[in-house]
Design an enzyme around this catalytic site. Structure first.
Site, mmCIF file in Angstrom:
data_model
loop_
_atom_site.group_PDB
_atom_site.id
_atom_site.type_symbol
_atom_site.label_atom_id
_atom_site.label_comp_id
_atom_site.label_asym_id
_atom_site.label_seq_id
_atom_site.Cartn_x
_atom_site.Cartn_y
_atom_site.Cartn_z
ATOM 1 N N ILE A 164 40.493 101.572 96.969
ATOM 2 C CA ILE A 164 40.632 100.136 97.215
ATOM 3 C C ILE A 164 41.299 99.480 96.019
ATOM 4 C CG2 ILE A 164 39.380 97.966 97.567
ATOM 5 C CD1 ILE A 164 37.249 99.528 99.098
ATOM 6 N N SER A 165 40.831 99.811 94.828
ATOM 7 C CA SER A 165 41.386 99.277 93.571
ATOM 8 C C SER A 165 41.782 97.809 93.725
ATOM 9 C CB SER A 165 42.578 100.111 93.088
ATOM 10 O OG SER A 165 43.471 100.417 94.127
ATOM 11 N N ARG A 169 33.809 98.990 88.408
ATOM 12 C CA ARG A 169 35.020 99.210 89.192
ATOM 13 C C ARG A 169 36.225 99.390 88.272
ATOM 14 N NH1 ARG A 169 35.529 95.803 94.795
ATOM 15 N NH2 ARG A 169 34.133 97.153 95.988
ATOM 16 N N GLY A 174 43.331 102.289 106.152
ATOM 17 C CA GLY A 174 44.026 103.552 106.427
ATOM 18 C C GLY A 174 44.502 104.284 105.189
ATOM 19 N N ARG A 198 33.602 109.579 93.613
ATOM 20 C CA ARG A 198 32.273 109.027 93.328
ATOM 21 C C ARG A 198 31.164 110.036 93.648
ATOM 22 N NH1 ARG A 198 31.392 103.701 92.138
ATOM 23 N NH2 ARG A 198 33.217 102.323 92.100
ATOM 24 N N GLY A 245 44.367 99.077 99.096
ATOM 25 C CA GLY A 245 44.177 98.201 100.244
ATOM 26 C C GLY A 245 42.707 98.061 100.579
ATOM 27 N N LEU A 246 42.422 97.220 101.550
ATOM 28 C CA LEU A 246 41.044 96.976 101.958
ATOM 29 C C LEU A 246 40.405 98.233 102.550
ATOM 30 C CD1 LEU A 246 41.507 93.511 103.708
ATOM 31 C CD2 LEU A 246 40.414 93.917 101.486
ATOM 32 N N SER A 247 39.085 98.232 102.560
ATOM 33 C CA SER A 247 38.361 99.299 103.253
ATOM 34 C C SER A 247 38.741 99.267 104.729
ATOM 35 C CB SER A 247 36.855 99.082 103.095
ATOM 36 O OG SER A 247 36.132 100.062 103.813
ATOM 37 N N GLY A 248 39.061 100.415 105.301
ATOM 38 C CA GLY A 248 39.441 100.479 106.700
ATOM 39 C C GLY A 248 40.914 100.246 106.961
#
Length: 271
Positions: free
Chosen positions: A174-175, A148, A106, A134, A101-104
């Site tokens: 995030i993938s 990525r 959860g 990382r 999912g997106l950054s932020g």
């Protein structure tokens, strides 16, 4: 001055007695070596089984070497203890819960909440967090598209090893690219890859902005940021979708329970 008495000469052992003693010492050495090689205290296995006049095992054929990528002349070595043995020991099935999912959105919050709930229930887990990886394994990779892809490939291979060990591996990344996630899924047979999509709107994620990255991306200080100037490709057929309900984001415990129910219903929490 008193003369010293010379002790009488001891009689020499007969050749038969010497032979028996040597045979006993050799047997002790064989038993010791057998135990060191896995024969154990029972004496039923190890080196003793291969000594004597019994039939010999057939000559093995020459191994088939492989060339994979830049690695040449390599050989896969199978061990007698396999995944099913490890799963019986742990009382669970090894799998990969892949949170995307997106950054932020959860992801890390869910990963930790799920790991905690499973731990309290007596299940062994390990979290592979994108940022944490990382710091070490993937410290040489940037956020360009090709790096990525390599980042996800490496994490997929590591997650596969954890699943093979019988561990419930929780990967939180995030993938953004569907093809990379699908490649990780292909590594795991028998539906051992469970894709969890954090389906929260960009506005919510950007409002949270726990790392301040959206702000940097909006001002052009970060290039190629997912959701701003780099795409995120949502799963098409993911196993679990986490969504807002009645305009509210679910709590960490609620999200973890949703994934736990899936694991229970599909038999992952038993060997």
């Amino acid at each position: 001055m008193a003369s010293l008495s010379v002790p009488p000469t001891l009689p020499r052992a007969s050749p038969a007695v010497v032979g028996v003693a040597r045979g006993r010492r050799a047997a002790v050495r064989v038993r010791t070596a057998a135990a060191a090689l896995g024969g154990g205290c029972g004496g039923g296995g190890g080196m003793e089984q291969h000594l004597g006049d019994g039939p010999r095992s057939p000559v093995k054929e020459n191994p088939v070497m492989s060339n994979i990528g830049k690695s040449t002349n390599i050989l896969w070595h199978n061990c007698p203890i396999g995944q099913s043995d490890r799963q019986k020991l742990l009382g669970q099935k090894g799998c990969v819960v892949w949170i995307t999912g997106l950054s932020g959105s959860g992801k890390s919050t869910l990963a930790c909440a799920l790991s905690r709930e499973l731990h309290y229930r007596g299940h062994l887990t390990y979290v592979l967090d994108g940022d944490n990886l990382r710091h070490g394994l993937n410290r040489d990779l940037s956020f360009k598209a090709e790096d990525r892809a390599e980042n996800i490939r490496r994490v997929g291979e590591v997650a596969k090893l954890f699943a093979d060990a019988g561990i419930i591996c929780i990967a939180s990344l995030i993938s953004p690219y569907r093809r990379d996630r699908d490649a990780c899924r292909a590594l795991l047979p028998e539906s051992r890859f469970i894709e969890v999509f954090m389906d929260l709107p960009l506005q919510i994620c950007e409002a949270r902005d726990p790392k301040g990255l959206y702000k940097l991306a909006r001002t052009g200080k970060i290039k190629g940021f997912t959701g701003i100037d780099d795409p995120y490709e949502p799963p098409v057929n993911g196993e679990i979708v986490i969504k807002m309900k009645d305009g509210e984001c679910p709590s960490p415990k609620t999200m973890a329970k949703q994934v736990l129910c899936y694991l229970e219903e599909n038999g992952y929490l038993q060997a």
